[in-house]
Design a protein around this motif. Sequence first.
Motif, PDB file in Angstrom:
ATOM      1  N   GLU A   3      12.011   3.700   7.132  1.00  0.00           N
ATOM      2  CA  GLU A   3      13.283   3.515   6.432  1.00  0.00           C
ATOM      3  C   GLU A   3      13.013   3.291   4.939  1.00  0.00           C
ATOM      4  O   GLU A   3      12.121   2.539   4.567  1.00  0.00           O
ATOM      5  N   PRO A   4      13.789   3.930   4.057  1.00  0.00           N
ATOM      6  CA  PRO A   4      13.570   3.731   2.621  1.00  0.00           C
ATOM      7  C   PRO A   4      13.883   2.286   2.218  1.00  0.00           C
ATOM      8  O   PRO A   4      14.770   1.644   2.787  1.00  0.00           O
ATOM      9  N   LEU A   5      13.135   1.799   1.247  1.00  0.00           N
ATOM     10  CA  LEU A   5      13.323   0.426   0.779  1.00  0.00           C
ATOM     11  C   LEU A   5      14.485   0.356  -0.205  1.00  0.00           C
ATOM     12  O   LEU A   5      14.738   1.315  -0.939  1.00  0.00           O
ATOM     13  N   PRO A   6      15.184  -0.781  -0.254  1.00  0.00           N
ATOM     14  CA  PRO A   6      16.344  -0.915  -1.138  1.00  0.00           C
ATOM     15  C   PRO A   6      15.963  -1.181  -2.593  1.00  0.00           C
ATOM     16  O   PRO A   6      16.828  -1.398  -3.423  1.00  0.00           O
ATOM     17  N   PHE A   7      14.677  -1.168  -2.899  1.00  0.00           N
ATOM     18  CA  PHE A   7      14.217  -1.415  -4.265  1.00  0.00           C
ATOM     19  C   PHE A   7      12.989  -0.561  -4.533  1.00  0.00           C
ATOM     20  O   PHE A   7      12.284  -0.166  -3.601  1.00  0.00           O
ATOM     21  N   PRO A   8      12.722  -0.255  -5.803  1.00  0.00           N
ATOM     22  CA  PRO A   8      11.521   0.535  -6.107  1.00  0.00           C
ATOM     23  C   PRO A   8      10.260  -0.297  -5.874  1.00  0.00           C
ATOM     24  O   PRO A   8      10.275  -1.511  -6.044  1.00  0.00           O
ATOM     25  N   ILE A   9       9.184   0.384  -5.476  1.00  0.00           N
ATOM     26  CA  ILE A   9       7.907  -0.300  -5.278  1.00  0.00           C
ATOM     27  C   ILE A   9       6.829   0.401  -6.099  1.00  0.00           C
ATOM     28  O   ILE A   9       7.012   1.533  -6.549  1.00  0.00           O
ATOM     29  N   ARG A  10       5.720  -0.294  -6.268  1.00  0.00           N
ATOM     30  CA  ARG A  10       4.606   0.224  -7.048  1.00  0.00           C
ATOM     31  C   ARG A  10       4.059   1.491  -6.394  1.00  0.00           C
ATOM     32  O   ARG A  10       3.908   1.564  -5.180  1.00  0.00           O
ATOM     33  N   LYS A  11       3.755   2.472  -7.231  1.00  0.00           N
ATOM     34  CA  LYS A  11       3.157   3.710  -6.733  1.00  0.00           C
ATOM     35  C   LYS A  11       1.746   3.403  -6.249  1.00  0.00           C
ATOM     36  O   LYS A  11       1.099   2.491  -6.731  1.00  0.00           O
ATOM     37  N   GLU A  12       1.287   4.200  -5.296  1.00  0.00           N
ATOM     38  CA  GLU A  12      -0.036   3.935  -4.755  1.00  0.00           C
ATOM     39  C   GLU A  12      -1.112   4.230  -5.799  1.00  0.00           C
ATOM     40  O   GLU A  12      -0.948   5.082  -6.672  1.00  0.00           O
ATOM     41  N   GLU A  42       7.604  -2.975 -14.432  1.00  0.00           N
ATOM     42  CA  GLU A  42       7.840  -4.414 -14.270  1.00  0.00           C
ATOM     43  C   GLU A  42       6.601  -5.210 -14.663  1.00  0.00           C
ATOM     44  O   GLU A  42       6.712  -6.312 -15.199  1.00  0.00           O
ATOM     45  N   GLU A  43       5.429  -4.659 -14.394  1.00  0.00           N
ATOM     46  CA  GLU A  43       4.188  -5.329 -14.805  1.00  0.00           C
ATOM     47  C   GLU A  43       4.139  -5.452 -16.329  1.00  0.00           C
ATOM     48  O   GLU A  43       3.796  -6.510 -16.863  1.00  0.00           O
ATOM     49  N   LYS A  44       4.517  -4.403 -17.024  1.00  0.00           N
ATOM     50  CA  LYS A  44       4.535  -4.443 -18.500  1.00  0.00           C
ATOM     51  C   LYS A  44       5.505  -5.515 -18.994  1.00  0.00           C
ATOM     52  O   LYS A  44       5.204  -6.247 -19.937  1.00  0.00           O
ATOM     53  N   ARG A  45       6.660  -5.608 -18.364  1.00  0.00           N
ATOM     54  CA  ARG A  45       7.644  -6.629 -18.744  1.00  0.00           C
ATOM     55  C   ARG A  45       7.103  -8.035 -18.474  1.00  0.00           C
ATOM     56  O   ARG A  45       7.284  -8.941 -19.282  1.00  0.00           O
TER      57      ARG A  45
END
Length: 142
Positions: A3-12, A42-45
Motif C-alpha cells: 500500500e502506498p504511504l501517505p507521506f514521502p519517504i527517503r529514496k533508497e 527534509e534533511e537539508k532543512r
Amino acid sequence: MPEPLPFPIRKECPPGACICGRDELLADPHADIRALRLTREEEKRLIARIEGITSYADLMHVADLMRAQLGIVLRIAPRANEVRTVRGLSIRLDEQPGLCRKIRQSVPAAVRRCLERSPDIVYAILNAHDLLTDAGSASDAG
C-alpha cells in the motif's frame, strides 16, 4: 503490491552504500518507519535548523522534535577524557533501522558546527552533566 504511504519517504541509497535496512522496514507492516520520512530535502532543512540553534534550550527542543516526529535519538555527552574543545563531546545518533548512514554523519556534524559557534551551549551541556557545578563555586571562593 504494498500500500502506498501517505507521506514521502527517503529514496533508497545506492546498493552497498548504506546499511539502513530501508527495504526490510518497508516490508514489515508493524515497523516504525518514521526515520524514512527524513527525505533529502527534509534533511537539508533539519541541518539548516540545527546550524541556526543559538541556545541549549533550542538544541534540546530540536532533539525532542527529532525523537517525537522521526524516532531519531540524538545523544550529546562529554567523553571520558577532559573536555577542552567541542571535539571532547560525543555527538551521535542512536542506531536505528531506516536511519541512513549519511544522516548518521550529517546531523552530528551540524550539531558540532553549531556548538563551535556557540560556546555557551557547550557550557550548558557540561553543566547538565554536572561537570561545571564545582567550577562556579571554586571561582567564587577566590
